[in-house]
Design a protein around this motif. Structure first.
Motif, PDB file in Angstrom:
ATOM      1  N   ALA A  56      39.146  57.903  12.825  1.00 44.94           N
ATOM      2  CA  ALA A  56      37.885  57.261  13.208  1.00 44.94           C
ATOM      3  C   ALA A  56      37.166  58.171  14.200  1.00 44.94           C
ATOM      4  CB  ALA A  56      38.145  55.897  13.839  1.00 44.94           C
ATOM      5  N   VAL A  57      35.878  58.371  13.947  1.00 45.77           N
ATOM      6  CA  VAL A  57      35.086  59.293  14.752  1.00 45.77           C
ATOM      7  C   VAL A  57      33.783  58.615  15.156  1.00 45.77           C
ATOM      8  CG1 VAL A  57      33.931  61.541  14.757  1.00 45.77           C
ATOM      9  CG2 VAL A  57      36.044  61.253  13.494  1.00 45.77           C
ATOM     10  N   GLN A  58      33.403  58.866  16.420  1.00 48.68           N
ATOM     11  CA  GLN A  58      32.139  58.336  16.933  1.00 48.68           C
ATOM     12  C   GLN A  58      31.650  59.223  18.062  1.00 48.68           C
ATOM     13  OE1 GLN A  58      32.233  54.507  19.097  1.00 48.68           O
ATOM     14  NE2 GLN A  58      30.642  53.854  17.671  1.00 48.68           N
ATOM     15  N   ASP A  59      30.434  59.705  17.971  1.00 47.01           N
ATOM     16  CA  ASP A  59      29.795  60.482  19.040  1.00 47.01           C
ATOM     17  C   ASP A  59      30.647  61.671  19.496  1.00 47.01           C
ATOM     18  OD1 ASP A  59      27.636  58.666  19.032  1.00 47.01           O
ATOM     19  OD2 ASP A  59      28.693  57.352  20.444  1.00 47.01           O
ATOM     20  N   GLY A  60      31.204  62.421  18.554  1.00 46.08           N
ATOM     21  CA  GLY A  60      31.995  63.594  18.898  1.00 46.08           C
ATOM     22  C   GLY A  60      33.348  63.286  19.504  1.00 46.08           C
ATOM     23  N   LYS A  61      33.811  62.057  19.301  1.00 47.12           N
ATOM     24  CA  LYS A  61      35.118  61.646  19.820  1.00 47.12           C
ATOM     25  C   LYS A  61      35.965  61.096  18.683  1.00 47.12           C
ATOM     26  CE  LYS A  61      33.352  60.466  24.380  1.00 47.12           C
ATOM     27  NZ  LYS A  61      33.157  59.376  25.347  1.00 47.12           N
ATOM     28  N   ILE A  62      37.281  61.221  18.841  1.00 52.59           N
ATOM     29  CA  ILE A  62      38.245  60.715  17.868  1.00 52.59           C
ATOM     30  C   ILE A  62      39.067  59.607  18.513  1.00 52.59           C
ATOM     31  CG2 ILE A  62      39.909  62.531  18.476  1.00 52.59           C
ATOM     32  CD1 ILE A  62      40.861  62.497  15.547  1.00 52.59           C
ATOM     33  N   ILE A 117      37.495  46.697  12.124  1.00 53.10           N
ATOM     34  CA  ILE A 117      37.342  46.596  10.671  1.00 53.10           C
ATOM     35  C   ILE A 117      36.703  47.879  10.169  1.00 53.10           C
ATOM     36  CG2 ILE A 117      36.169  45.358   8.803  1.00 53.10           C
ATOM     37  CD1 ILE A 117      36.174  42.891  10.736  1.00 53.10           C
ATOM     38  N   ALA A 118      37.350  48.556   9.239  1.00 54.62           N
ATOM     39  CA  ALA A 118      36.779  49.750   8.610  1.00 54.62           C
ATOM     40  C   ALA A 118      35.845  49.269   7.502  1.00 54.62           C
ATOM     41  CB  ALA A 118      37.878  50.635   8.043  1.00 54.62           C
ATOM     42  N   ASN A 119      34.552  49.388   7.726  1.00 54.30           N
ATOM     43  CA  ASN A 119      33.580  48.931   6.741  1.00 54.30           C
ATOM     44  C   ASN A 119      33.513  49.863   5.545  1.00 54.30           C
ATOM     45  OD1 ASN A 119      32.781  46.639   8.305  1.00 54.30           O
ATOM     46  ND2 ASN A 119      31.653  48.037   9.616  1.00 54.30           N
ATOM     47  N   SER A 120      33.714  51.144   5.785  1.00 56.61           N
ATOM     48  CA  SER A 120      33.770  52.111   4.685  1.00 56.61           C
ATOM     49  C   SER A 120      34.667  53.269   5.088  1.00 56.61           C
ATOM     50  CB  SER A 120      32.369  52.610   4.313  1.00 56.61           C
ATOM     51  OG  SER A 120      31.807  53.340   5.380  1.00 56.61           O
ATOM     52  N   LEU A 121      35.346  53.812   4.100  1.00 53.74           N
ATOM     53  CA  LEU A 121      36.256  54.933   4.295  1.00 53.74           C
ATOM     54  C   LEU A 121      35.874  56.072   3.358  1.00 53.74           C
ATOM     55  CD1 LEU A 121      39.706  53.074   4.323  1.00 53.74           C
ATOM     56  CD2 LEU A 121      38.450  53.934   6.306  1.00 53.74           C
ATOM     57  N   ASN A 122      36.139  57.290   3.780  1.00 57.03           N
ATOM     58  CA  ASN A 122      35.972  58.467   2.936  1.00 57.03           C
ATOM     59  C   ASN A 122      37.298  59.196   2.883  1.00 57.03           C
ATOM     60  OD1 ASN A 122      33.050  58.392   2.384  1.00 57.03           O
ATOM     61  ND2 ASN A 122      32.901  58.589   4.610  1.00 57.03           N
ATOM     62  N   LEU A 123      37.723  59.569   1.693  1.00 55.94           N
ATOM     63  CA  LEU A 123      38.978  60.309   1.563  1.00 55.94           C
ATOM     64  C   LEU A 123      38.826  61.677   2.204  1.00 55.94           C
ATOM     65  CD1 LEU A 123      41.860  60.507   0.435  1.00 55.94           C
ATOM     66  CD2 LEU A 123      40.847  61.416  -1.669  1.00 55.94           C
ATOM     67  N   TYR A 124      39.695  61.990   3.155  1.00 56.02           N
ATOM     68  CA  TYR A 124      39.691  63.309   3.799  1.00 56.02           C
ATOM     69  C   TYR A 124      40.645  64.250   3.080  1.00 56.02           C
ATOM     70  CZ  TYR A 124      40.349  67.005   7.194  1.00 56.02           C
ATOM     71  OH  TYR A 124      40.443  68.231   7.782  1.00 56.02           O
ATOM     72  N   GLY A 125      41.873  63.785   2.805  1.00 51.31           N
ATOM     73  CA  GLY A 125      42.836  64.642   2.130  1.00 51.31           C
ATOM     74  C   GLY A 125      44.175  63.953   1.975  1.00 51.31           C
ATOM     75  N   VAL A 126      45.027  64.600   1.189  1.00 49.85           N
ATOM     76  CA  VAL A 126      46.389  64.136   0.967  1.00 49.85           C
ATOM     77  C   VAL A 126      47.303  65.244   1.456  1.00 49.85           C
ATOM     78  CG1 VAL A 126      48.082  63.377  -0.735  1.00 49.85           C
ATOM     79  CG2 VAL A 126      45.667  62.746  -1.009  1.00 49.85           C
ATOM     80  N   PHE A 127      48.211  64.915   2.367  1.00 51.06           N
ATOM     81  CA  PHE A 127      49.040  65.905   3.031  1.00 51.06           C
ATOM     82  C   PHE A 127      50.513  65.577   2.809  1.00 51.06           C
ATOM     83  CE2 PHE A 127      44.988  65.562   5.068  1.00 51.06           C
ATOM     84  CZ  PHE A 127      44.615  66.871   5.313  1.00 51.06           C
ATOM     85  N   CYS A 140      36.534  57.597   8.959  1.00 58.19           N
ATOM     86  CA  CYS A 140      35.726  56.391   9.103  1.00 58.19           C
ATOM     87  C   CYS A 140      34.763  56.564  10.274  1.00 58.19           C
ATOM     88  CB  CYS A 140      36.625  55.181   9.340  1.00 58.19           C
ATOM     89  SG  CYS A 140      35.735  53.612   9.463  1.00 58.19           S
ATOM     90  N   THR A 141      33.495  56.374   9.993  1.00 60.39           N
ATOM     91  CA  THR A 141      32.469  56.349  11.040  1.00 60.39           C
ATOM     92  C   THR A 141      31.750  55.007  11.058  1.00 60.39           C
ATOM     93  OG1 THR A 141      30.837  57.327   9.546  1.00 60.39           O
ATOM     94  CG2 THR A 141      32.087  58.856  10.951  1.00 60.39           C
ATOM     95  N   ASP A 142      32.095  54.146  10.110  1.00 62.56           N
ATOM     96  CA  ASP A 142      31.454  52.841   9.969  1.00 62.56           C
ATOM     97  C   ASP A 142      32.506  51.750  10.161  1.00 62.56           C
ATOM     98  OD1 ASP A 142      29.864  50.662   9.304  1.00 62.56           O
ATOM     99  OD2 ASP A 142      29.883  51.093   7.145  1.00 62.56           O
ATOM    100  N   PHE A 143      32.576  51.226  11.366  1.00 59.82           N
ATOM    101  CA  PHE A 143      33.564  50.196  11.683  1.00 59.82           C
ATOM    102  C   PHE A 143      32.934  49.194  12.628  1.00 59.82           C
ATOM    103  CE2 PHE A 143      34.217  54.115  14.028  1.00 59.82           C
ATOM    104  CZ  PHE A 143      33.996  53.714  15.328  1.00 59.82           C
ATOM    105  N   SER A 144      33.564  48.036  12.735  1.00 62.80           N
ATOM    106  CA  SER A 144      33.049  46.986  13.614  1.00 62.80           C
ATOM    107  C   SER A 144      34.222  46.225  14.217  1.00 62.80           C
ATOM    108  CB  SER A 144      32.120  46.055  12.830  1.00 62.80           C
ATOM    109  OG  SER A 144      32.774  45.529  11.694  1.00 62.80           O
ATOM    110  N   PRO A 145      33.996  45.558  15.354  1.00 65.47           N
ATOM    111  CA  PRO A 145      35.078  44.796  15.982  1.00 65.47           C
ATOM    112  C   PRO A 145      35.437  43.566  15.152  1.00 65.47           C
ATOM    113  CG  PRO A 145      33.038  44.569  17.240  1.00 65.47           C
ATOM    114  CD  PRO A 145      32.768  45.535  16.131  1.00 65.47           C
TER     115      PRO A 145
END
Length: 167
Positions: A25-31, A70-80, A104-109
């Motif tokens: 999860a990423v927001q404003d240059g933070k993880i 709540i993760a409203n949307s996810l994007n596949l980054y990779g499989v490791f 995920c950049t789209d989440f809500s409480p």
């Protein structure tokens, strides 16, 4: 009883091959990282796929359980996968994990909070990560941040198990 508990009854502490699902999860240059109760190390939220779940369903469930978000949307980054994804828990249980990692950049409480597997949640600026990052996820986090900053990971690190820099 969970699938993993059932398998542990059969094989004991020997290595299990498991599918993990994780969320960066990423927001404003933070993880967002969590301090794990079992190891005392930082990592991204995640857990194991349960029978019948899709990786996305599992990632969203684990993200909610471990962060209260709540993760409203996810994007596949990779499989490791590979030797660098071998992990021994403090109780001696061993696993080899195939980690399906989403961003995920789209989440809500959700109105809830994190579960007992997490001691603390904290947002870290990309340049100020804690030193105590769990070894099985350290290279993935570094690769992700390197890509976000427009450069490949540091050459002294072994990135072979996680794949080449996709920059």
């Amino acid at each position: 009883m969970s699938y993993i508990q059932e398998m542990r009854r059969i094989i004991g502490r020997r290595a299990l091959l498991l599918v993990g699902t994780s969320v960066i999860a990423v927001q404003d240059g933070k993880i967002l990282l969590q301090l794990r109760a079992d190891s005392g190390e930082w990592g991204y939220p995640g857990g194991y796929l349960e029978p019948g779940e899709t990786p996305e369903e599992s990632a969203k469930r684990e993200f909610l359980e471990e962060t209260g978000l709540i993760a409203n949307s996810l994007n596949l980054y990779g499989v490791f996968a590979g030797e660098s994804r071998h992990f021994a828990y403090p109780n001696g249980d061993e696993v080899y994990v195939v980690d399906v990692v989403f961003t995920c950049t789209d989440f809500s409480p959700s109105g809830g909070t994190h579960d007992g597997e997490v001691l603390e949640l904290r947002w870290f600026p990309f340049a100020q990560l804690p030193a105590e990052i769990s070894p099985p996820v350290r290279d993935i986090i570094q690769q992700f941040i390197g890509e976000q900053q427009g450069h490949c990971p540091a050459p002294h690190l072994d990135w072979r198990a996680g794949g080449p820099c996709r920059h």
